[in-house]
Design an enzyme around this catalytic site. Structure first.
Site, PDB file in Angstrom:
ATOM      1  N   CYS A 541       0.801  -1.224   0.000  1.00  0.00           N
ATOM      2  CA  CYS A 541       0.000   0.000   0.000  1.00  0.00           C
ATOM      3  C   CYS A 541       0.833   1.273   0.000  1.00  0.00           C
ATOM      4  O   CYS A 541       0.349   2.331  -0.393  1.00  0.00           O
ATOM      5  CB  CYS A 541      -0.931   0.027   1.214  1.00  0.00           C
ATOM      6  SG  CYS A 541      -1.870  -1.493   1.437  1.00  0.00           S
ATOM      7  N   HIS A 676      -3.020   8.067   6.734  1.00  0.00           N
ATOM      8  CA  HIS A 676      -3.224   6.894   5.874  1.00  0.00           C
ATOM      9  C   HIS A 676      -4.714   6.565   5.881  1.00  0.00           C
ATOM     10  O   HIS A 676      -5.305   6.370   4.821  1.00  0.00           O
ATOM     11  CB  HIS A 676      -2.381   5.728   6.381  1.00  0.00           C
ATOM     12  CG  HIS A 676      -2.395   4.546   5.469  1.00  0.00           C
ATOM     13  ND1 HIS A 676      -1.854   4.566   4.217  1.00  0.00           N
ATOM     14  CD2 HIS A 676      -2.897   3.291   5.631  1.00  0.00           C
ATOM     15  CE1 HIS A 676      -2.009   3.394   3.633  1.00  0.00           C
ATOM     16  NE2 HIS A 676      -2.643   2.600   4.474  1.00  0.00           N
ATOM     17  N   HIS A 718      -9.133   3.459  -1.093  1.00  0.00           N
ATOM     18  CA  HIS A 718      -7.708   3.168  -0.876  1.00  0.00           C
ATOM     19  C   HIS A 718      -7.106   2.684  -2.192  1.00  0.00           C
ATOM     20  O   HIS A 718      -7.340   1.549  -2.622  1.00  0.00           O
ATOM     21  CB  HIS A 718      -7.584   2.107   0.215  1.00  0.00           C
ATOM     22  CG  HIS A 718      -6.170   1.777   0.583  1.00  0.00           C
ATOM     23  ND1 HIS A 718      -5.084   2.508   0.152  1.00  0.00           N
ATOM     24  CD2 HIS A 718      -5.652   0.780   1.386  1.00  0.00           C
ATOM     25  CE1 HIS A 718      -3.974   1.979   0.648  1.00  0.00           C
ATOM     26  NE2 HIS A 718      -4.294   0.931   1.392  1.00  0.00           N
ATOM     27  N   SER A 997      29.270  43.158 -50.563  1.00  0.00           N
ATOM     28  CA  SER A 997      30.193  44.276 -50.426  1.00  0.00           C
ATOM     29  C   SER A 997      30.741  44.342 -48.992  1.00  0.00           C
ATOM     30  O   SER A 997      31.377  43.399 -48.530  1.00  0.00           O
ATOM     31  CB  SER A 997      29.487  45.577 -50.817  1.00  0.00           C
ATOM     32  OG  SER A 997      30.416  46.645 -50.887  1.00  0.00           O
ATOM     33  N   HIS A1325     -26.354 -19.551 -55.507  1.00  0.00           N
ATOM     34  CA  HIS A1325     -26.161 -18.113 -55.767  1.00  0.00           C
ATOM     35  C   HIS A1325     -24.731 -17.922 -56.237  1.00  0.00           C
ATOM     36  O   HIS A1325     -23.800 -17.803 -55.443  1.00  0.00           O
ATOM     37  CB  HIS A1325     -26.423 -17.333 -54.477  1.00  0.00           C
ATOM     38  CG  HIS A1325     -26.256 -15.843 -54.612  1.00  0.00           C
ATOM     39  ND1 HIS A1325     -25.095 -15.177 -54.308  1.00  0.00           N
ATOM     40  CD2 HIS A1325     -27.124 -14.888 -55.041  1.00  0.00           C
ATOM     41  CE1 HIS A1325     -25.232 -13.881 -54.522  1.00  0.00           C
ATOM     42  NE2 HIS A1325     -26.464 -13.672 -54.972  1.00  0.00           N
ATOM     43  N   ASP A1511     -34.546 -12.940 -50.839  1.00  0.00           N
ATOM     44  CA  ASP A1511     -33.800 -12.611 -52.047  1.00  0.00           C
ATOM     45  C   ASP A1511     -34.738 -12.552 -53.250  1.00  0.00           C
ATOM     46  O   ASP A1511     -34.650 -11.654 -54.096  1.00  0.00           O
ATOM     47  CB  ASP A1511     -32.698 -13.650 -52.283  1.00  0.00           C
ATOM     48  CG  ASP A1511     -31.492 -13.061 -52.984  1.00  0.00           C
ATOM     49  OD1 ASP A1511     -30.732 -12.343 -52.312  1.00  0.00           O
ATOM     50  OD2 ASP A1511     -31.327 -13.292 -54.187  1.00  0.00           O
ATOM     51  N   SER A1857      27.391 -13.851 -36.557  1.00  0.00           N
ATOM     52  CA  SER A1857      27.684 -13.931 -35.129  1.00  0.00           C
ATOM     53  C   SER A1857      27.201 -15.272 -34.584  1.00  0.00           C
ATOM     54  O   SER A1857      27.479 -16.322 -35.172  1.00  0.00           O
ATOM     55  CB  SER A1857      27.029 -12.747 -34.411  1.00  0.00           C
ATOM     56  OG  SER A1857      27.486 -12.636 -33.093  1.00  0.00           O
TER      57      SER A1857
END
Length: 2036
Positions: A541, A676, A718, A997, A1325, A1511, A1857
């Site tokens: 806590c 607390h 808490h 210049s 279909h 349909d 490696s």
């Protein structure tokens, strides 16, 4: 006996101190010494940071004095550091000397101090210090002065042209001052040296003379006759010290003032006399300030006279026994003793520090501000409060915000009021964050996929950390204390809920970094690139307060300079509730009842809090806001308690009293204690006792000093590991609001166990009302915050108010600036818009005075904000104007583009003559101290050269026309150099310079060609020559608007007129005698030319300057010309200047010849130095050159001004800075605001406007309740467990999940298209030859789900019928030849609106979506309301039907029967008999109107909305649109794109006769889109309407491209084997919460796919791959989206590129991909390469292509593995295609190195166009913690993946490696299995036998060297994830255990070993780790150069005859893998494999 006297002799920088100072740093037993060295380093570092960026480059970066010393040791000497180190060492030496000897300070015996040169500064600090502690404080100031002195000298050396550090002094070992002086005079005369180059005598003494001067001159001096044969020793002095001729009185005074500015303790008086090393006089009775002036003046402008010092000491010590004590002056002391002895003085040499052996005495430091910690920012997320304002609101209202557990956390079945069921709790309450899952992924560069797996605690830590840093105004690297390597992160966190129950449900790539608690601080470090400590703290806590305590300790120990500290707690795991409840921690009745008599436990709470901490002096120095100051913090443990979880009053009381004693605070001065206060009987009583015993132990507390008590837990519960930081934030808000909020914890009566005399003790609790808590006048409020832990720990913290008035603003004047820059930025368009609106609202509501607010707004929004890619900025002088601008910008936010990845080039243009004016640059002079200092410094150089001061030109005391040419021209040059330096100090460094210049002198100086001294010398003396040898106003110059070539035709031979300047195509300046100029002007005027005469006294670039040319060239021969440090564009030569072209002759020609500015600019443009995207800044009195440049390059070229005539310089500067900022430059805003102290107040502006979405992985099925239960009875091991499935209909086969609540419900189902009922639908279909699901199937599924939820919600299905609306088919659901083929549907229902949304999508083996097919909406409606409204219009429909039927008889319409109708239909759609429901149709072809009779026979199907019938009822629309002779149907078809509404008053039925009617109408003016309403009638009554049926016109060719060929149907889906259906979980929701399942709200529909053979198709496919990989909807990939913002890092890029190669046949090199910063960049590239793509993709790609980066689920393997017994299986390896495509003839497999990732090979260039290169990833890549097997055990996993990619040999294997070892082992296994390995390539792979494990120091060395751990991504090196390094470590462990087996005789493959020739430490002086006896072979092999390029032991396993070796020169183990050396490596591989 003679009296004694101590003489402390402080040496100068001629004695090296680096090693000695390093030794002092290592002293650990002298606290005062350690403190001094630390503070002195910080002081020096502050000085370093205050330097310009150019000056800082010469100083090594370091975070401590020790590291700075090491850096200096490896770099060039630096006068400032040398001086500071001498001072720090000598004071540190003196402090330690006192501790180790019997000496005191101030000394008891008579004492003297002698300081030599810079040693006098340390002596001055010692002289004026009252005690040993003050020596430390004055010593820090002295170190600052010493550094500034050295910097002053270094700058003078640089101004003289000597920027490279070399010795400025040499010592002649004889005292011949007169002879040497004469020789030097003669030498200077002979060499014609200017005053600044002349050598001089800087020191003399018995036996020596020191000669000083510029290094190159000293070299010449050695060859003089006078010094021939004499020994001259160089001294380590790196600048012109002790040179009287370098300073006038005023310049010296000014120099001393700048060195001593803001130095402290200047009023301290001398306590110990000092002998002057310049005069030998005794200095006393001076203040510290005056003493410093004396010693500084001596060091800069006076000779060291050791002869006079000796005289003074003889006189002083006469009659005494003098002890000479050396302080860094051993040699000097020995010489002094010798000289004194010769003069008869009695002396001895005292002991050195090294010779003393006494024990050290450690002094106790008095507490002070240096021990205090400032809180400069804070933020948090709190229960029911998403920000600080909401948090304070609930506090001040006394709210208790506990509530039942939200459904998104876990289901209610975890609650059991009886407590009998396992793993349940009797607690149903908590305090909860409102938006725990919300996060801004784009801002934090995190993909949604990663965000979903990342703990919300991590995400909220990021959000609050940014907000707190923003509140504090912290900009990383702005100040010494905010350097990224000095920022530490500390978070307290005790639970791991997310990883335990949420992300563990679907463990994926980001599981470990997303769920592990260590990643909470680590994520903050990584995102902000803070490289300081990163620590997660768990003390239960008290975790957050313990983390803050640790952060405070780290700050005090200087482990970091800024700390981010806090705590997190997000509760999702029901087990923690169960455990805490059963452990009797929790209240079962509600919130924490702190101080209540009925306190019964605590209430758990969410919470996130973050603080920003700094040491108080650093916060003050940085002008940070200070919200509170921490006096101290401590932690202990209640070890003596009766139970570990029970608090102990004695332990707490001890802690409180320890804090009070250490901080010196009286208990009565503490006015508030934040307890607390968890609300437990034991905890509250113990805490009250300890608090009262410490702060109110009796009745003595004064009545006006009441002690208030409170606890935030009464409000928000808490928060456990976040409770402490939430308590601090409450206290900080109380301090801000001057109010103590009411305590709401006492619900009944106060705890009767508390003492009854609280009131008499002065203890109060604010019960009902808030209490005023104003800060006492002139005082501070002090607060104790207490936190204890369930594990027994106690942490307490004492804090107080910050300074009432910020010290930085105590003595401030108002801000003189009239114009201010206000900047706003964001990382997204929406955020930018909201940020702008929020700032406007803030201004509107502010009561601050306008001038103050504007000034501080500017400071806060520029210097104290991190600036993002989308920027807007304003220059304003009023708040009203600013508010209008902000609102306008908010409206136009969408037009703001991100800044470019690389800032544009910027150059400096230096104006020539003609622009000067009275009081030139006076505004800068008055306003900016750095500019003013440069002017004074340069002016002093001029006056020392005998030139007049230029200050009258600046002050304006004399009109410019009355000033001499010398003052005007030299003043212009000095002002330009100072302006350029000022711009550089603002962070704007030029990439090139151009001088017109006169302006070229300043340009040459800024480019490094001329020193400041020489530039002033040339410019000033040139002007003096003009005054001397030319007559003013005899010649003139005139500007003509004409081309130079045209004007030449008008200049007759009798006129002495010349072309002086060619400024543009029609912009020319003529010069010549006045008479000739007048004559020519008349002619030109008559010819119609426009002209303008220039008011200047001399005509440069004409014959007038001829008399001075020889003298000018002679002057130029006296100065040094250096190689340019940056490009110089020369208008004289029209080219870039180099060292070869620069010299006296150039200066001559520059004065006389034509200025071809036009030619110079064109040249610069042609060479890419200038371009239209670039910028330039004009350095001059007015932007004259700006017009010229724009006329040449283009008007869009951006030129900015430094000054403008008649315009306030503040506005000019602000406009230019604003433009630079918007262009992407990092302006040093701190420098801009430095001189305006009143502005440096960080305003608390609105926080960044996050673009939040909810990323929440729901914990499902309450499986925590069944953990540990016996498994369900299974069949044999490995058999499928068939759970009972819930089948709703023939279209809905299995309910995966359903959630039912009062306000929301949801359901997810799964079906198989190969189920007979669904397969029959698709087979009947067919479109374009493809078996395809009709949209009416989707409607049936939606209808089924809706009805199911309606029934479960308890509604009457007769009065609540669903309508299916806004059907959109996104991608066809094509049925493959084999099954199963799974798809899912989901419905989310909102009962408050009676609306829901449906998604239908295919899924892969892992259940994840692969393709979205359709989306639609559902509305639950009462059918009776429709029936009534429809019937009122039914007669119109019936009349239409009647007219069509009659029309067929009279010829005005047509009639057709079923057979012919469907035959015609078959041209586009092939309907099976089951779909052929239309019996007869009547239609008007021209009117697009029709009606039909529909009858469907009954069947056995159990559909809710029969798709066959539905349909057929809609076929009338398709027939009308595609059988009309009024439409263009030859090359086009009309495709159904869905409908708007489908409403029924009764479900469709079979065996019923229906009549349909529709009239289609055009949408818009063309024939591209048609729409109509289909009415369905039964018995003459309308029973349904399908409204808004839409058809769109599509070319037949496009249709063929959109729909794959039938032959490809086999690959249209992944084959997924059946798995056990998941059990259905019913979750009862508690209102008003809802369940969140995924990202944000419903995702928008995916866009329709573009043809893949086109560029747009390629782009679409590529974007789909990216979107799928990072987990976002494709709609988020807008053109301006930054890929990095989406989380596309190096590893993800690798996967994406692999997918491109695999799915698109598109090979993009990784390096090229990293150059694409935005989506638009990628699209542009793909658009340019569409032809290649199109040609290689003639066949349409599968919609379910296998991913290039594979995983187990991608292989179509049986997912039943999930229910097998747990065995130690090796995970599958994955792979990525790095190069090439599937069409390549050869494949090379690269095995990963120790890091485990294929990213190691991504930097390799293309090996061959005909080779596919595949990189393998370790099976443990993202979970290295599971890697506990042998190396050879994972070879099988690699080979499985190799065979998946290439089923049969021959194979080509390689590895770099440690990857070479894996490749070797794989080759051996393949050969043993009978496979052919054609080649094995080992790339710098050491023989693994005896290699040894690399020690951690080796990793640290490689990482620090920048070699190990970075991956190149574009131009930026990015650190890999932490698990990559972890994998490296565990792999090396496995490699160390590996024992290789040799190939069988004759079976080894052809093997090539490619070695790198170099070690990492190639050169002898390269840094290397210190050698240790236990250094393993592998370490030496990496570090040292290679000498043996043979097999090196591999021949034992492969056979020498099978091995050939190669070596790559100038490459080491790491560099060989990166360009340019990687190209050589690839060439070797090509050679080995025999490919091109």
């Amino acid at each position: 006996m003679a009296s004694s006297a101590d003489v402390y002799v402080f040496g100068d920088q001629s004695t090296p101190v680096l090693d000695k100072l390093q030794a002092l740093v290592r002293v650990k037993d002298n606290a005062l010494l350690t403190s001094f060295l630390g503070e002195a380093f910080l002081a020096v570092r502050r000085e370093i940071v205050s330097l310009s960026s150019l000056e800082r480059k010469s100083i090594p970066e370091a975070e401590s004095l020790s590291l700075l010393l090491e850096g200096v040791r490896r770099s060039e000497p630096h006068a400032a550091l040398d001086s500071a180190f001498v001072c720090i060492y000598e004071i540190g030496y003196y402090i330690d000397y006192l501790a180790r000897s019997d000496k005191q300070h101030p000394p008891a015996a008579p004492s003297l101090l002698l300081g030599i040169c810079t040693g006098s500064i340390a002596a001055a600090a010692v002289s004026c210090a009252k005690d040993v502690f003050e020596i430390s404080r004055l010593g820090v100031e002295a170190a600052t002065v010493a550094f500034r002195l050295g910097m002053h000298v270094r700058r003078r050396a640089e101004n003289l042209g000597y920027s490279t550090p070399s010795s400025w002094s040499m010592i002649l070992s004889s005292n011949q001052e007169e002879l040497v002086s004469e020789a030097l005079k003669e030498f200077s005369k002979e060499k014609n040296l200017t005053y600044s180059s002349r050598p001089y005598i800087s020191a003399t003494g018995p036996g020596f003379t020191t000669i000083s001067g510029p290094p190159s001159i000293l070299e010449s001096v050695k060859s003089c006759d006078t010094f021939s044969g004499k020994r001259l020793y160089p001294a380590p002095i790196y600048g012109p010290y002790h040179n009287s001729s370098s300073y006038s009185e005023s310049s010296l005074e000014h120099g001393l003032a700048s060195i001593l500015e803001d130095v402290g303790f200047l009023e301290n008086e001398m306590l110990i006399p000092i002998i002057s090393c310049a005069s030998g006089s005794r200095l006393d009775q001076l203040s510290f300030g005056n003493l410093l002036k004396n010693v500084l003046s001596s060091a800069l402008s006076q000779q060291i006279r050791m002869d006079l010092v000796t005289d003074a000491l003889v006189e002083t010590v006469s009659g005494t026994e003098a002890t000479l004590i050396p302080v860094n002056a051993q040699t000097t002391v020995c010489s002094l003793a010798d000289w004194l002895a010769k003069r008869g003085a009695t002396t001895r040499i005292g002991p050195t520090l090294e010779s003393l052996t006494k024990d050290r005495a450690e002094p106790n430091l008095a507490p002070g501000d240096e021990n205090k910690i400032a809180i400069i920012g804070f933020s948090g997320r709190f229960p029911e409060a998403d920000n600080l304002d909401e948090f304070w609101d609930l506090l001040i209202r006394g709210l208790d915000v506990h509530k039942p557990v939200p459904e998104e956390r876990f289901a209610r079945d975890h609650y059991d009021p009886t407590g009998q069921r396992k793993n349940t709790s009797q607690v149903q309450y908590g305090c909860w964050l409102k938006s725990a899952g919300y996060f801004d992924t784009q801002f934090f560069h995190m993909s949604p996929k990663e965000a979903m797996q990342t703990d919300p605690a991590q995400r909220l830590a990021l959000l609050t950390a940014y907000e707190a840093l923003e509140m504090a105004g912290v900009v990383p690297d702005r100040t010494p204390s905010t350097q990224r390597n000095r920022v530490g992160v500390y978070y307290g966190t005790t639970s791991n809920d997310w990883g335990e129950v949420n992300s563990s449900q679907d463990v994926d790539t980001y599981y470990i970094p997303g769920a592990n608690r260590a990643f909470i601080p680590g994520r903050v470090n990584y995102f902000f690139k803070f490289t300081g400590p990163s620590i997660a703290v768990d003390t239960a806590c008290s975790s957050s307060l313990a983390a803050i305590n640790l952060a405070i300790t780290s700050l005090k120990n200087r482990d970091c300079d800024t700390a981010i500290a806090g705590g997190t707690n997000v509760m999702t795991n029901p087990d923690n509730f169960a455990g805490l409840d059963r452990g009797h921690f929790l209240s079962r009745t509600g919130n924490c009842k702190a101080f209540d008599d009925g306190a019964d436990g605590y209430c758990r709470a969410d919470g996130i809090g973050t603080l920003i901490l700094k040491r108080l002096p650093d916060a003050i120095a940085d002008s940070d806001p200070i919200f509170g100051v921490i006096l101290g913090a401590h932690t202990n443990h209640s070890a003596e308690s009766v139970s570990i979880t029970r608090p102990l009053a004695d332990a707490q009381e001890y802690l409180f009293k320890k804090l009070l004693n250490e901080t010196g605070i009286h208990p009565h001065d503490v006015s508030y204690v934040e307890m607390h206060g968890t609300g437990t009987q034991a905890g509250d009583a113990v805490e009250m006792r300890s608090v009262l015993n410490s702060f109110a132990f009796d009745h003595s507390r004064p009545r006006d000093k009441s002690l208030y008590l409170g606890s935030v837990k009464a409000n928000v519960g808490h928060a456990e590991s976040a409770s402490g930081v939430l308590a601090i934030i409450k206290v900080l808000l109380m301090m801000q609001k001057n109010t103590i909020p009411p305590h709401c914890g006492i619900k009944t009566k106060i705890n009767q166990g508390f003492p009854k005399d609280l009131d008499h003790r002065g203890v109060r609790i604010a019960l009902k009302d808030s209490v005023d808590w104003s800060r006492p006048e002139g005082g501070k409020r002090r607060v104790l915050v207490n936190n204890f832990s369930a594990a027994g720990g106690n942490t307490s913290l004492l804090l107080e108010d910050g300074p009432a008035v910020h010290p930085a603003r105590q003595h401030q004047d108002g801000d003189a600036r009239t114009e201010h820059v206000v900047a706003v930025s964001a990382r997204s368009t929406k955020a930018l818009e909201e940020n702008l609106k929020a700032l406007e609202a803030y201004i509107a509501n502010s009561w601050a005075p306008e001038g103050e607010l504007l000034s501080q707004l500017s400071y806060t929004t520029t210097a104290r904000r991190v600036h993002h890619s989308r920027r807007v900025a304003f220059v304003t002088n009023g708040l009203d104007d600013l508010r209008k601008s902000l609102l306008k910008a908010a409206t136009d936010a969408g037009q703001v583009k991100g800044i470019p990845a690389v800032s544009p080039k910027v150059g400096f243009l230096f104006t020539g003559q003609g622009a000067q004016e009275t009081a030139m640059a006076i505004g800068y002079y008055k306003s900016f101290s750095s500019f003013r200092s440069d002017i004074h410094q340069l002016d002093s150089i001029a006056t020392l050269q005998g030139l007049p001061s230029v200050l009258p030109l600046i002050h304006g005391t004399t009109p410019v026309e009355d000033l001499s040419a010398v003052v005007v021209q030299l003043g212009t040059c000095i002002i330009q150099i100072s302006l350029a330096r000022f711009w550089i100090s603002l962070g704007i460094t030029p990439q090139y310079v151009i001088g017109h210049s006169l302006g070229e002198y300043a340009a040459l100086q800024i480019a490094g060609v001329l020193s400041v001294n020489d530039a002033i010398f040339l410019c000033g003396h040139r002007a003096a020559l003009l005054d001397k040898k030319c007559t003013a106003y005899t010649h003139g110059m005139v500007a003509v608007k004409a081309a130079a070539d045209d004007l030449r035709q008008h200049i007759s031979s009798d006129l002495k007129v010349e072309i002086a300047c060619v400024n543009g195509a029609e912009d020319t300046v003529l010069s010549g005698p006045n008479a000739d100029i007048e004559s020519l002007c008349g002619k030109l005027t008559q010819a119609g030319y426009k002209l303008h005469k220039l008011e200047i006294p001399f005509a440069f670039h004409s014959s007038q300057v001829d008399p001075i040319l020889d003298d000018l060239e002679e002057l130029a021969s006296q100065v040094g010309f250096h190689e340019p440090k940056l490009p110089i564009v020369s208008p004289l030569l029209r080219t870039l200047l180099t060292g070869d072209t620069l010299g006296p002759q150039y200066i001559r020609r520059h004065c006389r010849e034509t200025v071809d500015f036009l030619g110079a600019i064109k040249m610069a443009e042609s060479q890419g130095i200038m371009d239209r995207s670039g910028m330039c800044i004009e350095i001059g009195a007015h932007p004259i050159l700006t017009r010229m440049v724009k006329s040449i390059i283009g008007q869009d070229f951006r030129c900015l001004a430094s000054l403008r005539r008649k315009e306030d310089h503040f506005k000019t500067l602000a406009d230019s800075l604003c433009a630079l900022h918007l262009a992407g430059f990092s302006v040093n805003w701190d420098e801009y605001h430095r001189d305006f102290a009143s502005s440096r107040n960080v305003l608390q502006l609105p926080k960044y406007s996050w673009q939040l979405a909810n990323y929440w992985m729901q914990y499902k099925y309450s499986w925590c309740l069944t953990k540990g239960d016996a498994p369900v009875e299974n069949g044999p091991v490995g058999a499928v467990v068939q759970a009972r499935a819930l089948r709703l209909s023939d279209s809905v086969h299995n309910v995966i999940e359903q959630v039912h609540g009062d306000k929301r419900s949801s359901i997810t189902v799964e079906s198989d298209m190969h189920d007979p009922s669904l397969l029959a639908i698709a087979q009947n279909h067919r479109v374009n030859g493809l078996t395809m699901a009709p949209s009416t199937l989707f409607a049936d599924i939606a209808f089924t789900l809706a009805k199911h939820l309606i029934q479960n919600h308890g509604l009457d299905t007769h009065t609540n019928l669903p309508s299916i609306n806004n059907m959109a088919v996104e991608k066809a659901l094509i049925v493959g030849e084999t099954g199963p083929q799974l798809f899912r549907a989901s419905l989310d229902m909102d009962w408050t609106t009676m609306r829901g949304s449906v998604r239908i999508f295919s899924v892969g083996a892992n259940g994840k979506q692969t393709t979205l097919h359709a989306v639609c909406d559902v509305a639950v409606e009462n059918p009776s309301s429709h029936r009534e409204s429809w019937q009122s219009n039914a007669y119109l429909i019936q009349r239409g039907i009647k007219q069509l039927v009659q029309g067929a008889s009279d010829g005005s319409a047509h009639m057709m029967r079923r057979g012919l109708l469907y035959k015609i239909f078959s041209n586009s759609v092939q309907y099976g008999s089951a779909f052929q429901g239309i019996e007869q149709v009547w239609f008007d072809s021209e009117g697009l109107e029709g009606t039909g009779k529909v009858f469907m026979p009954s069947g056995k199907d159990t559909f809710a909305l029969n798709p066959y019938c539905c349909d057929s009822l809609g076929h009338i629309t398709g027939f009308i649109m595609n059988c009309s002779d009024s439409l263009d149907l030859d090359d086009h078809v009309y495709i159904n794109h869905g409908w708007r509404t489908l409403r029924l008053v009764e479900p469709y039925q079979c065996d019923v006769q229906y009549q349909t009617y529709v009239k289609m109408q055009a949408v818009g003016s063309d024939d591209s889109t048609y729409s109509g309403d289909v009415h369905v009638l039964r018995d003459g009554k309308i029973i349904g309407i399908c409204g808004g049926v839409t058809f769109k016109k599509v070319a037949r060719k496009v249709l063929e491209m959109l729909l794959p060929k039938p032959s490809g149907a086999k690959a249209k889906h992944g084959v997924v084997k059946h798995v056990a259906p998941e059990p259905v979980k019913h979750v009862v929701l508690t209102p008003p919460s809802t369940t969140s399942h995924s990202v944000g709200t419903t995702s928008p529909p995916e866009p329709t796919e573009s043809p893949v053979g086109s560029a747009s198709g390629l782009i679409q496919k590529a974007l789909e791959i990216i979107a799928d990989e990072i987990g976002v909807d494709i709609s988020q990939l807008t053109d301006t989206t930054l890929l990095a913002d989406l989380g596309v890092d190096s590893l993800m890029s690798l996967t994406i590129l692999g997918n491109f190669r695999e799915e698109l046949d598109l090979d993009i090199p990784a390096a090229q991909f990293y150059e694409f910063s935005t989506v638009q960049d990628l699209k542009s590239f793909l658009g340019a390469n569409d032809q290649d793509f199109s040609s290689s993709n003639s066949e349409a790609e599968s919609s379910a292509s296998s991913a290039a980066s594979t995983s187990p689920s991608d292989h179509g393997d049986d997912v039943v593995e999930e229910v097998k017994p747990v065995v130690a299986e090796i995970p599958r390896s994955t792979s990525t295609i790095l190069q090439g495509t599937k069409h390549c003839s050869q494949t090379l497999f690269l095995f990963p190195d120790g890091a485990g990732s294929a990213t190691s090979y991504v930097t390799l260039p293309s090996i061959s166009s005909d080779m596919r290169v595949i990189g393998l990833n370790s099976p443990y890549l993202t979970k290295p913690h599971e890697f506990n097997c042998a190396l050879q055990d994972i070879t099988g996993s690699y080979l499985n993946e190799v065979r998946r990619r290439q089923p049969q040999g021959p194979y080509h294997l390689a590895g770099w490696s440690a990857g070479g070892v894996s490749a070797f082992d794989a080759a051996r296994q393949l050969v043993s299995e009978g496979e052919v390995v054609e080649s094995l390539i080992l790339i710098d792979s050491p023989n693994p036998v005896g290699l040894g494990k690399l020690p951690k120091r080796m990793y640290d060395f490689l990482e620090k060297s920048g070699i190990f751990g970075a991956f190149e991504m574009g131009e930026e090196a990015q650190a890999p994830p932490d698990w990559l390094f972890q994998h490296f470590c565990v792999f090396i462990e496995a490699l160390d255990r590996y024992v290789p087996e040799p190939f069988e005789h004759g079976m080894a493959p052809k093997t090539t070993i490619i070695w790198a020739a170099d070690g990492v430490c190639k050169n002898p002086d390269d840094p290397r780790p210190e050698a240790q006896p236990d250094d393993p072979r592998g370490m030496n092999w990496l570090l040292n150069n290679r000498e043996d390029f043979g097999p090196n032991g591999w021949d034992e396993f492969i056979g020498a005859g099978n091995i050939s070796t190669m070596a790559i020169e100038n490459a080491n183990h790491f560099t060989m893998m990166r360009e340019p050396i990687a190209s050589a490596l690839c060439a070797k591989i090509r050679e080995t494999m025999g490919v091109n």
